[in-house]
Scaffold this active site. Structure first.
Site, short mmCIF file in Angstrom:
data_model
loop_
_atom_site.label_atom_id
_atom_site.label_comp_id
_atom_site.label_asym_id
_atom_site.label_seq_id
_atom_site.Cartn_x
_atom_site.Cartn_y
_atom_site.Cartn_z
N SER A 143 36.00 57.35 23.17
CA SER A 143 35.11 58.16 22.34
C SER A 143 35.17 59.59 22.87
O SER A 143 35.57 59.81 24.02
CB SER A 143 33.68 57.63 22.50
OG SER A 143 32.73 58.54 21.99
N TYR A 156 26.37 54.58 27.33
CA TYR A 156 27.55 54.68 26.43
C TYR A 156 28.57 55.66 27.02
O TYR A 156 29.76 55.34 27.12
CB TYR A 156 27.08 55.14 25.04
CG TYR A 156 28.17 55.10 24.00
CD1 TYR A 156 28.62 53.89 23.45
CD2 TYR A 156 28.77 56.28 23.54
CE1 TYR A 156 29.61 53.87 22.48
CE2 TYR A 156 29.76 56.25 22.56
CZ TYR A 156 30.18 55.04 22.04
OH TYR A 156 31.18 55.01 21.08
N1 LIG Z 1 31.59 55.34 14.75
C1 LIG Z 1 31.66 56.35 15.60
O1 LIG Z 1 31.13 57.45 15.34
C2 LIG Z 1 32.41 56.18 16.89
C3 LIG Z 1 32.61 57.31 17.69
C4 LIG Z 1 33.29 57.17 18.89
C5 LIG Z 1 33.77 55.94 19.27
N2 LIG Z 1 33.56 54.84 18.49
C6 LIG Z 1 34.08 53.55 18.95
O2 LIG Z 1 34.83 52.95 17.91
C7 LIG Z 1 34.90 51.53 18.17
C8 LIG Z 1 34.64 50.79 16.87
O3 LIG Z 1 33.28 50.94 16.51
P1 LIG Z 1 32.82 51.30 15.03
O4 LIG Z 1 32.27 52.66 15.06
O5 LIG Z 1 33.88 50.94 14.07
O6 LIG Z 1 31.55 50.32 14.90
P2 LIG Z 1 31.33 48.99 14.04
O7 LIG Z 1 30.01 48.45 14.48
O8 LIG Z 1 31.51 49.28 12.60
O9 LIG Z 1 32.50 48.04 14.52
C9 LIG Z 1 32.50 47.46 15.80
C10 LIG Z 1 32.92 45.99 15.68
O10 LIG Z 1 32.93 45.43 17.01
C11 LIG Z 1 32.43 44.09 16.90
N3 LIG Z 1 31.94 43.60 18.18
C12 LIG Z 1 30.76 43.90 18.80
N4 LIG Z 1 30.65 43.19 19.94
C13 LIG Z 1 31.78 42.45 20.05
C14 LIG Z 1 32.26 41.51 21.01
N5 LIG Z 1 31.54 41.19 22.10
N6 LIG Z 1 33.45 40.94 20.81
C15 LIG Z 1 34.18 41.24 19.69
N7 LIG Z 1 33.78 42.09 18.75
C16 LIG Z 1 32.60 42.69 18.93
C17 LIG Z 1 31.33 44.19 15.86
O11 LIG Z 1 31.02 42.93 15.30
C18 LIG Z 1 31.94 45.15 14.85
O12 LIG Z 1 32.62 44.47 13.84
C19 LIG Z 1 33.88 51.27 19.28
O13 LIG Z 1 34.56 51.12 20.50
C20 LIG Z 1 33.03 52.52 19.28
O14 LIG Z 1 32.42 52.74 20.54
C21 LIG Z 1 32.88 54.94 17.31
#
Ligand SMILES: NC(=O)c1ccc[n+]([C@@H]2O[C@H](COP(=O)([O-])OP(=O)(O)OC[C@H]3O[C@@H](n4cnc5c(N)ncnc54)[C@H](O)[C@@H]3O)[C@@H](O)[C@H]2O)c1
Length: 282
Positions: A143, A156
């Site tokens: 991130s 985080y």
């Molecule tokens: N959305 C943002 O603004 C943003 C910004 C920076 C980083 N990220 C990172 O992007 C990645 C994806 O997140 P996202 O934003 O798509 O969120 P999201 O919640 O849409 O998707 C995350 C997925 O991870 C799954 N998950 C949660 N715990 C789990 C586990 N123990 N085992 C397997 N799967 C699990 C959830 O069920 C979900 O489907 C994450 O690592 C998040 O930290 C997101």
């Protein structure tokens, strides 16, 4: 890695958000897709959607916080498709609040998913990729929180700094021991995904959550900020380009406000000054 058709991609956190966007974009390249997620219902729907794109796709319910579960994911992928060329350690969760008010369960949950999730992916898949001997790629999702430090999301930030450090070390080690395996680290800014509702998949055993004012403020802020942000497709396009170009750092454009925030921290270190609080003007 230029040619992706016919190769196999494993994506964790593939039932939603950035993971699902990655599954779509790899499917468009003609790859076999292994979608892994802890949430069965959404995973099933995602597999149906990806299969409809005309590629072979399977779903494997996986808890990335468990080494055994990630080993089973690897076995299922290899049994179905024979080998794995791309691994996206993408599953991640968020919670916020003051560091001293957050519970041990808050820490445990984020460390389990955001750090151990990547550790298990690396430990279970890198030996498999080395034994295959072919060109492979690992993309770890960190991130922009890995490149700066802001208040009320300390756990985080900590886990995402760890994800970046592990990815850089992995990059160095593989460049020495198995240079056919490349590594990138995805550092997204804000994307419109389910991340603000991460607790939907929080395990019962780690349920104790701090419901302080700062926690509520942090969760409201992330809900608003992500709802008004970019489509996860943009993140997936960046990943695809990085794999083709073999670019390690997958970052927002230079004129994005998060880049200035990251640069401010680099300046703190360079000038040996105390941490500047530089939230991006989003
Ligand atoms: N959305 C943002 O603004 C943003 C910004 C920076 C980083 N990220 C990172 O992007 C990645 C994806 O997140 P996202 O934003 O798509 O969120 P999201 O919640 O849409 O998707 C995350 C997925 O991870 C799954 N998950 C949660 N715990 C789990 C586990 N123990 N085992 C397997 N799967 C699990 C959830 O069920 C979900 O489907 C994450 O690592 C998040 O930290 C997101």
């Amino acid at each position: 890695m230029q040619e992706l058709a016919g190769k196999t991609a494993v994506i964790t956190g593939a039932a939603s958000g950035i993971g699902l966007a990655l599954a779509r974009i790899f499917a468009e390249q003609g790859m076999n897709i292994v979608l892994a997620d802890i949430e069965q219902q959404r995973l099933d729907a995602a597999v149906t959607e990806i299969s409809a794109l005309g590629v072979e796709a399977i779903g494997v319910v996986t808890d990335v916080g468990s080494g055994e579960s990630v080993a089973s994911l690897r076995d299922a992928a290899v049994e179905q498709f024979g080998s794995v060329q791309i691994l996206c350690n993408n599953a991640g969760v968020y919670t916020g609040g003051n560091l001293w008010e957050q519970t041990e369960d808050d820490y445990e949950w984020l460390i389990r998913v955001n750090q151990w999730g990547i550790i298990h992916g690396v430990r279970q898949f890198v030996p498999q990729m080395i034994s295959q001997g072919d060109a492979c790629y690992i993309v770890n999702t960190s991130s922009m929180a890995s490149m700066c430090t802001l208040p009320f999301a300390g756990i985080y930030h900590m886990t995402k700094h760890a994800a970046l450090a592990l990815s850089e070390c992995l990059y160095h080690e593989l460049s020495i021991s198995a240079p056919q395996i490349k590594v990138s680290c995805l550092c997204p800014e804000l994307f419109n995904t389910g991340i603000a509702a991460s607790s939907r998949n929080r395990p019962e055993a780690l349920r104790e959550e701090n419901i302080t004012d700062m926690h509520k403020m942090s969760m409201d802020a992330i809900t608003d900020a992500t709802a008004n942000s970019l489509s996860p497709r943009v993140a997936a396009e960046r990943v695809l380009q990085a794999i083709k170009d073999e670019t390690f750092y997958i970052l927002p454009p230079e004129d994005n406000p998060w880049s200035a925030t990251a640069n401010s921290r680099l300046e703190d270190l360079r000038l040996r000054r105390n941490p500047t609080m530089a939230p991006p003007a989003i």
